[in-house]
Design a protein around this motif. Structure first.
Motif, short mmCIF file in Angstrom:
data_model
loop_
_atom_site.label_atom_id
_atom_site.label_comp_id
_atom_site.label_asym_id
_atom_site.label_seq_id
_atom_site.Cartn_x
_atom_site.Cartn_y
_atom_site.Cartn_z
N THR A 71 0.92 -1.37 0.13
CA THR A 71 0.11 -0.02 -0.08
C THR A 71 0.94 1.19 0.11
N VAL A 72 0.65 1.91 -0.86
CA VAL A 72 1.34 3.45 -1.08
C VAL A 72 0.38 4.37 -0.93
N ARG A 73 0.76 5.30 -0.02
CA ARG A 73 -0.44 6.34 0.54
C ARG A 73 0.23 7.72 0.25
N THR A 74 -0.75 8.66 -0.02
CA THR A 74 -0.16 9.94 -0.51
C THR A 74 -1.17 10.93 -0.24
N PHE A 75 -1.10 12.21 -0.39
CA PHE A 75 -2.09 13.22 0.12
C PHE A 75 -3.01 13.64 -1.15
#
Length: 209
Positions: free
Chosen positions: A178-182
Motif C-alpha cells: 500500500t502506497v499512501r499520499t495526499f
C-alpha cells in the motif's frame, strides 16, 4: 557504537526481505541501535527532491502526528523533504529507522542521534558491508527497495512524474504494498498507479495510516 550483524538465519532478520526480494535479499544486514524496533509496525517515507509548498505543509502536519504515535518510521531520509521529516520525528516519541545508502561501519554518529539511540528508539540499518562505504546512485536505489521491502506501508508526499520515486511506487504497488499520499492534483500520477489517500486528520496506528 557496537555494530550488530544480522544473518538470514537470525530471529531479528526481517522475513519481509525474503518475501519481497527473494534471491536479492541480503545475506547479512548491519545495525546500530535497538533491533527490537524491527518488530514494530512500520511506515516508509519517500519523496522527490522538489516538493510543492502545499504538500510540504501537509507533510509537516502529518509528521507531527506520527511522532506521538506507535508507528516506526523508516527511510533513507536523504531528499530535502525526507530530511525535514527526520528532524521533526527525532523530537517525538516514536521509533525511527535510518537506512544509509552505504555501509555503517565507521560511520560518524551525529550528536542529535545520540539521545534517541540511548533511549532505544533509533536504529541504523544497512544492507551494505564495510567495503561499500560510499554513497552512490546505484546503492541509493538498492537502499530504497530495501526500505520498501521492510515496511508495512509506504508514504509518499510527492513523486515527480517520471522520477525514480514514481518508478519505485509503481513497482511496490505492483508487488502488493500500500502506497499512501495526499489528496492533491500534484499526486494525480500516484493515484493513477493505485496509491491510496493519507488523511492528516485521522491518523490510525492499527489498520490504516
Amino acid at each position: 557504537m557496537n555494530i550488530l550483524l544480522i544473518n538470514q538465519s537470525d530471529y531479528a532478520y526481517p522475513i519481509s526481505l525474503k518475501k519481497y526480494l527473494s534471491d536479492d535479499a541480503p545475506e547479512t544486514i548491519t545495525a546500530i541501535g535497538n533491533i527490537d524496533i524491527l518488530r514494530n509496525r512500520s511506515l516508509a517515507i519517500f519523496s522527490s527532491k522538489k516538493c510543492p509548498g502545499s504538500l510540504i505543509i501537509k507533510t509537516y502536519d502529518f509528521m507531527k502526528k506520527l511522532r506521538v504515535s506507535d508507528i516506526t518510521v523508516i527511510s533513507g531520509f536523504h531528499s530535502p523533504m525526507e530530511s525535514e521529516c527526520l528532524n521533526i520525528l527525532l523530537r517525538g516519541k516514536q521509533s525511527v529507522i535510518i537506512c544509509p545508502a552505504r555501509g555503517i561501519e565507521g560511520m560518524r554518529i551525529k550528536s542529535e542521534y545520540k539521545k534517541p539511540l540511548e533511549e532505544g528508539r533509533l536504529l541504523f540499518l544497512s544492507p551494505f558491508d564495510e567495503k561499500q562505504n560510499r554513497i552512490s546512485s546505484e546503492r541509493a536505489d538498492k537502499r530504497n527497495h530495501f526500505v520498501a521491502a521492510i515496511s508495512d506501508e509506504l508514504f509518499v508526499p510527492y513523486a515527480e512524474p517520471g522520477s525514480k520515486t514514481e518508478t519505485l511506487c509503481k513497482k511496490w504497488i505492483e508487488q502488493g504494498k500500500t502506497v499512501r499520499t495526499f489528496d492533491s492534483e500534484y499526486n494525480k500520477n500516484l493515484f493513477e498507479l493505485g496509491a491510496k489517500t493519507t488523511s492528516t486528520c485521522n491518523l490510525q496506528t492499527t489498520s490504516e495510516f
